[in-house]
Write a protein that holds these residues in place. Structure first.
Motif, short mmCIF file in Angstrom:
data_model
loop_
_atom_site.label_atom_id
_atom_site.label_comp_id
_atom_site.label_asym_id
_atom_site.label_seq_id
_atom_site.Cartn_x
_atom_site.Cartn_y
_atom_site.Cartn_z
N GLU A 185 36.73 -54.77 65.20
CA GLU A 185 37.11 -55.83 64.45
C GLU A 185 38.53 -56.40 64.74
O GLU A 185 38.63 -57.64 64.93
CB GLU A 185 37.05 -55.56 62.90
CG GLU A 185 35.67 -55.62 62.44
CD GLU A 185 34.99 -57.14 62.25
OE1 GLU A 185 35.18 -57.77 61.40
OE2 GLU A 185 34.37 -57.33 63.53
N VAL A 220 48.62 -63.16 57.28
CA VAL A 220 47.53 -62.88 56.04
C VAL A 220 47.43 -61.41 55.78
O VAL A 220 47.33 -60.91 56.84
CB VAL A 220 46.13 -63.45 56.52
CG1 VAL A 220 45.01 -63.18 55.62
CG2 VAL A 220 45.99 -64.96 57.02
N ARG A 267 38.20 -58.23 67.85
CA ARG A 267 37.38 -59.61 67.51
C ARG A 267 38.06 -60.74 67.21
O ARG A 267 38.12 -61.78 67.49
CB ARG A 267 36.24 -59.25 66.91
CG ARG A 267 35.34 -60.57 66.42
CD ARG A 267 34.17 -60.23 65.55
NE ARG A 267 34.89 -60.00 64.10
CZ ARG A 267 35.04 -60.84 63.37
NH1 ARG A 267 34.97 -62.20 63.69
NH2 ARG A 267 35.40 -60.44 62.05
N GLU A 312 35.03 -54.70 58.42
CA GLU A 312 34.05 -55.84 58.34
C GLU A 312 35.06 -57.16 58.04
O GLU A 312 34.99 -57.65 56.70
CB GLU A 312 33.02 -55.70 57.59
CG GLU A 312 31.56 -56.32 57.67
CD GLU A 312 30.56 -55.92 56.64
OE1 GLU A 312 30.82 -55.11 55.74
OE2 GLU A 312 29.40 -55.91 56.85
N LEU A 313 35.81 -57.52 58.91
CA LEU A 313 36.88 -58.56 58.39
C LEU A 313 36.27 -59.88 58.22
O LEU A 313 35.58 -60.34 58.79
CB LEU A 313 37.90 -58.69 59.59
CG LEU A 313 38.85 -57.36 59.78
CD1 LEU A 313 39.83 -57.61 60.85
CD2 LEU A 313 39.79 -57.34 58.72
N PRO A 314 36.79 -60.71 57.10
CA PRO A 314 36.36 -61.92 56.97
C PRO A 314 37.08 -63.02 57.68
O PRO A 314 37.18 -64.07 57.20
CB PRO A 314 36.45 -62.15 55.37
CG PRO A 314 37.85 -61.22 55.16
CD PRO A 314 37.71 -60.04 56.19
N PHE A 315 37.22 -62.78 58.99
CA PHE A 315 37.82 -63.69 59.73
C PHE A 315 37.14 -64.17 60.83
O PHE A 315 36.37 -63.29 61.62
CB PHE A 315 39.37 -63.28 60.27
CG PHE A 315 40.18 -62.86 59.07
CD1 PHE A 315 40.47 -61.48 59.05
CD2 PHE A 315 40.59 -63.71 58.12
CE1 PHE A 315 41.36 -61.02 57.74
CE2 PHE A 315 41.18 -63.27 56.79
CZ PHE A 315 41.90 -61.86 56.80
N ASP A 316 37.22 -65.23 61.49
CA ASP A 316 36.53 -65.68 62.65
C ASP A 316 37.09 -65.07 63.87
O ASP A 316 38.21 -64.60 63.87
CB ASP A 316 36.54 -67.26 62.60
CG ASP A 316 35.25 -67.86 63.50
OD1 ASP A 316 35.10 -69.10 63.45
OD2 ASP A 316 34.59 -66.98 63.95
N LYS A 327 41.36 -65.62 66.43
CA LYS A 327 42.05 -66.25 65.42
C LYS A 327 43.63 -65.86 65.41
O LYS A 327 44.31 -66.80 65.20
CB LYS A 327 41.41 -66.18 63.96
CG LYS A 327 40.38 -67.23 63.78
CD LYS A 327 40.77 -68.44 63.26
CE LYS A 327 39.55 -69.23 63.40
NZ LYS A 327 39.90 -70.81 63.69
N PHE A 328 43.91 -64.74 65.46
CA PHE A 328 45.21 -64.45 65.33
C PHE A 328 46.05 -64.11 66.70
O PHE A 328 45.32 -63.68 67.58
CB PHE A 328 45.31 -63.11 64.37
CG PHE A 328 44.93 -63.51 63.05
CD1 PHE A 328 43.42 -63.34 62.80
CD2 PHE A 328 45.82 -63.94 62.10
CE1 PHE A 328 42.98 -63.64 61.45
CE2 PHE A 328 45.04 -64.35 60.96
CZ PHE A 328 43.80 -64.04 60.51
N LEU A 368 50.65 -66.12 64.28
CA LEU A 368 49.65 -65.90 63.28
C LEU A 368 49.47 -64.43 63.17
O LEU A 368 48.92 -63.97 64.28
CB LEU A 368 48.60 -66.69 63.50
CG LEU A 368 48.57 -68.18 63.22
CD1 LEU A 368 47.33 -69.02 63.76
CD2 LEU A 368 48.84 -68.59 62.00
N VAL A 412 44.18 -61.57 51.02
CA VAL A 412 42.53 -61.52 51.14
C VAL A 412 42.13 -60.06 50.75
O VAL A 412 42.74 -59.02 51.29
CB VAL A 412 42.08 -61.98 52.42
CG1 VAL A 412 40.71 -61.79 52.42
CG2 VAL A 412 42.57 -63.52 52.69
N LEU A 413 41.21 -59.94 50.00
CA LEU A 413 40.66 -58.71 49.71
C LEU A 413 39.29 -58.64 50.90
O LEU A 413 38.42 -59.28 50.86
CB LEU A 413 39.88 -58.67 48.26
CG LEU A 413 40.05 -57.55 47.54
CD1 LEU A 413 39.48 -57.75 46.18
CD2 LEU A 413 39.42 -56.22 47.78
N GLY A 414 39.52 -57.49 51.72
CA GLY A 414 38.66 -57.59 52.74
C GLY A 414 38.67 -56.02 53.29
O GLY A 414 39.43 -55.22 53.01
N ASN A 415 37.57 -55.89 53.97
CA ASN A 415 37.38 -54.46 54.82
C ASN A 415 37.76 -54.45 56.05
O ASN A 415 37.15 -55.30 56.72
CB ASN A 415 35.82 -54.01 54.47
CG ASN A 415 35.45 -52.55 54.89
OD1 ASN A 415 36.39 -51.95 55.68
ND2 ASN A 415 34.16 -52.23 54.25
#
Lengths: 282, 99
Positions: A186, A123, A189, A157-161, A164-165, A63, A151-154
């Protein structure tokens, strides 16, 4: 050439390097991004990205989150890589099994057809909508569909839990992040324990002669190419300046270690014009 | 193309322990479904890092607790906090309309 709506960015605004300005720069360059990359680096950026993915050496089932990966260069290479590894795996399996019945052989081929990526997924996360749209279009054009999301993200400030990867990559993106330390935190994390951080970025050339030639090329040739090909001198001058401002190899290594990564190391490509930094979440 | 993804993703989701609660809901791969289903497995609110609920009617990802919604445009979820908060601010009370 398609008509483009570009906003001229003032040199002063660029010098301040605010986030909004950087966004506009990439809005301007998104359409011509791939063409400019080829022209500026004489096609060598493709080799750098190949080396990054080979260094990653992903196995099927990996992933990957590719941050600031807008037009999909790393994502596509990743998908190609795991697909060929998976093919080879299945071929090996066939070769090592003597006396297979015809049923077993065809089942093996079916396996390959139904799951060619071996559950690998990438992703692509980018802060710029234009870059993502360009990437998505490219993916459709090149026939990539499975195992790929946008995914549109910063990066700060990643929109992932958490956790995960397996791998986090950021290729030629981290120098455009305002708070590099936040992006690194991030990255730490969202990686699983044992996960790997890989950063491909322009770095510093220590050889004085090469450094002078490189400066000459950067400041004299690249903005001209930018004007001729993309009609945008200022954006490409910004790119060149952002490269100069970016921390050198050892400093970036220290920042990555500060974020908690271990076994941090870097590999210079082309005498330091580009460097790949690697770290692990252990 | 999307149908194929849906099938693979459905298998993935069935395999995953499904502990994410809010986001892993019913999977019916409809043709023309805007959001890649497997993405829901990874996405959380960038601010609170809490799970999101996919609202099909408005095509948004909703954080019930904070009362904000992230839009999905062209199948790409917009997870930038600034964009979501200002354009789609809803009072938390409205989020109680559970299916």
């Amino acid at each position: 050439m398609a008509p483009t709506c570009k906003r001229r960015v003032s040199g002063k605004a660029l010098a301040n390097g605010s986030v909004g300005v950087i966004y506009q720069v990439f809005e301007n360059v998104a359409e011509k991004y791939d063409v400019m990359n080829d022209s500026m680096s004489l096609g060598i950026h493709r080799v750098w990205k190949d080396i990054l993915v080979h260094k990653m050496n992903p196995s099927p089932g990996t992933l990957l989150v590719d941050v600031a990966g807008g037009t999909g260069d790393i994502a596509f290479r990743f998908l190609n890589y795991v697909r060929s590894v998976r093919e080879r795996q299945l071929q090996q399996k066939l070769r090592h099994h003597q006396n297979l019945s015809w049923q077993e052989i065809s089942k093996s081929y079916q396996e390959e057809k139904s799951n060619p990526l071996g559950d690998s997924q990438v992703v692509v996360c980018d802060i710029n909508k234009e870059m993502l749209k360009a990437g998505k279009k490219r993916a459709q054009h090149l026939g990539y569909s499975e195992g790929l999301s946008w995914v549109l993200g910063n990066a700060e400030e990643l929109p992932f839990d958490d956790d995960k990867f397996d791998v986090y990559t950021i290729a030629f993106g981290i120098r455009n992040v305002t708070r590099i330390d936040l992006a690194l935190q991030e990255a730490y994390r969202v990686l699983k324990p044992g996960g790997r951080f890989l950063c491909l970025e322009f770095s510093h050339v220590s050889n004085p002669l090469l450094s002078r030639l490189y400066d000459l090329y950067s400041f004299q040739v690249i903005p001209v190419l930018g004007e001729v090909i993309a009609g945008d001198w200022k954006s490409y001058q910004y790119l060149v300046e952002s490269i100069r401002r970016f921390p050198p190899q050892e400093e970036l290594k220290a920042m990555i270690e500060d974020a908690g990564f271990l076994k941090v190391d870097y590999q210079n490509l082309n005498s330091g014009i580009v460097a790949i930094h690697s770290g692990f979440k252990l | 193309m999307l149908r194929g993804c849906g099938r693979g993703a459905a298998a993935v989701l069935r395999g995953a322990a499904g502990s994410r609660g809010a986001s892993g809901q019913e999977r019916g791969p409809e043709p023309g479904r805007p959001l890649e289903p497997s993405l829901l497995r990874f996405l959380v609110c960038p601010l609170s890092k809490r799970p999101l609920r996919y609202e099909e009617s408005t095509n948004e990802l909703i954080n019930e607790e904070l009362g904000i919604a992230y839009p999905i445009i062209d199948g790409i979820p917009n997870m930038i906090p600034e964009a979501a908060r200002t354009t789609r601010k809803r009072p938390p009370a409205e989020g109680s309309e559970q299916p």
